[in-house]
Design a protein around this motif. Structure first.
Motif, mmCIF file in Angstrom:
data_model
loop_
_atom_site.group_PDB
_atom_site.id
_atom_site.type_symbol
_atom_site.label_atom_id
_atom_site.label_comp_id
_atom_site.label_asym_id
_atom_site.label_seq_id
_atom_site.Cartn_x
_atom_site.Cartn_y
_atom_site.Cartn_z
ATOM 1 N N PRO A 1 -10.793 6.492 -17.994
ATOM 2 C CA PRO A 1 -11.348 7.686 -18.648
ATOM 3 C C PRO A 1 -11.236 8.915 -17.746
ATOM 4 O O PRO A 1 -11.123 8.790 -16.535
ATOM 5 N N ASN A 2 -11.304 10.091 -18.370
ATOM 6 C CA ASN A 2 -11.296 11.348 -17.615
ATOM 7 C C ASN A 2 -12.656 11.630 -16.994
ATOM 8 O O ASN A 2 -12.747 12.239 -15.935
ATOM 9 N N ILE A 3 -13.707 11.211 -17.702
ATOM 10 C CA ILE A 3 -15.073 11.487 -17.263
ATOM 11 C C ILE A 3 -15.884 10.199 -17.367
ATOM 12 O O ILE A 3 -15.838 9.509 -18.390
ATOM 13 N N TYR B 1 -28.895 7.764 -11.108
ATOM 14 C CA TYR B 1 -27.815 7.230 -10.280
ATOM 15 C C TYR B 1 -27.267 8.309 -9.359
ATOM 16 O O TYR B 1 -27.151 9.467 -9.760
ATOM 17 N N ASN B 2 -26.871 7.921 -8.166
ATOM 18 C CA ASN B 2 -26.098 8.790 -7.287
ATOM 19 C C ASN B 2 -24.652 8.672 -7.763
ATOM 20 O O ASN B 2 -24.128 7.561 -7.862
ATOM 21 N N GLY C 1 -17.066 2.441 -10.839
ATOM 22 C CA GLY C 1 -15.883 3.090 -11.388
ATOM 23 C C GLY C 1 -15.619 4.465 -10.817
ATOM 24 O O GLY C 1 -14.596 5.080 -11.122
ATOM 25 N N TYR C 2 -16.548 4.960 -9.995
ATOM 26 C CA TYR C 2 -16.389 6.284 -9.373
ATOM 27 C C TYR C 2 -15.015 6.420 -8.727
ATOM 28 O O TYR C 2 -14.312 7.406 -8.948
ATOM 29 N N ASP C 3 -14.641 5.418 -7.931
ATOM 30 C CA ASP C 3 -13.365 5.477 -7.209
ATOM 31 C C ASP C 3 -12.172 5.575 -8.155
ATOM 32 O O ASP C 3 -11.253 6.368 -7.928
ATOM 33 N N VAL D 1 -17.097 12.490 -12.335
ATOM 34 C CA VAL D 1 -18.224 11.610 -12.591
ATOM 35 C C VAL D 1 -19.449 12.502 -12.757
ATOM 36 O O VAL D 1 -19.743 13.331 -11.900
ATOM 37 N N GLU D 2 -20.125 12.356 -13.887
ATOM 38 C CA GLU D 2 -21.248 13.232 -14.234
ATOM 39 C C GLU D 2 -22.512 12.411 -14.445
ATOM 40 O O GLU D 2 -22.457 11.325 -15.023
#
Length: 166
Positions: A117-119, A126-127, A133-135, A144-145
């Motif tokens: 995904p794009n976002i 959460y931090n 999946g942040y990476d 990541v929002e």
């Protein structure tokens, strides 16, 4: 003619493999794909507001949904209260949810890796750097929002309230 239930079921996919072609089509049309995930055992106002905010960040919203086995491992033997198909139908009924995809693992890491995904979104508790999946999303040029949660709404609180009335 498609029935309303058939239309909802068309938004539900058992795996990333079955959803990949739809996501690929969206991407080829320059759609911004938003991904979030959860158990969504008893859908409540907090969930709906969160999902609406997530959907507003892009063009298409994918919800990764923990299977029943995954929910049991994460939440305990008495959960989920609603089965995965029932939870998926309820999520698919939300007009701003475009796709619901089951995942069996404890985290949606492999699903995110497949769908790219794009976002990526999660609640503001959460931090961002600790979101599963942040990476993957960052490596692919995405973001990541975190989204503010609605105060006072949780499945655990609803279950406790029901227990007290019995």
């Amino acid at each position: 003619m498609k029935t309303p239930l058939t239309k909802l079921q068309a938004k539900i996919f058992d795996s990333s493999e079955s959803a990949k072609s739809i996501v690929k089509g969206w991407k080829s049309n320059d759609k911004k794909i938003v991904f979030t995930n959860g158990c969504f055992d008893i859908l409540h106002q907090g969930h709906v507001v969160y999902l609406a905010k997530a959907a507003s960040l892009g063009d298409k919203l994918i919800v990764g949904l923990n299977t029943d086995a995954s929910v049991k491992r994460l939440k305990g033997e008495n959960r989920p209260l609603n089965g995965e198909r029932e939870r998926a139908i309820i999520l698919a009924a939300l007009g701003f949810v475009d796709l619901v995809v089951f995942f069996e693992d404890d985290t949606p890491y492999e699903l995110i890796k497949e769908l790219k995904p794009n976002i990526l979104t999660k609640g503001a508790d959460y931090n961002p750097k600790n979101i599963v999946g942040y990476d993957i999303v960052m490596e692919n040029g995405g973001s990541v929002e975190t989204i503010a949660l609605e105060e006072g709404f949780s499945t655990t609180n609803i279950i406790e309230k029901i227990r007290k009335t019995l």
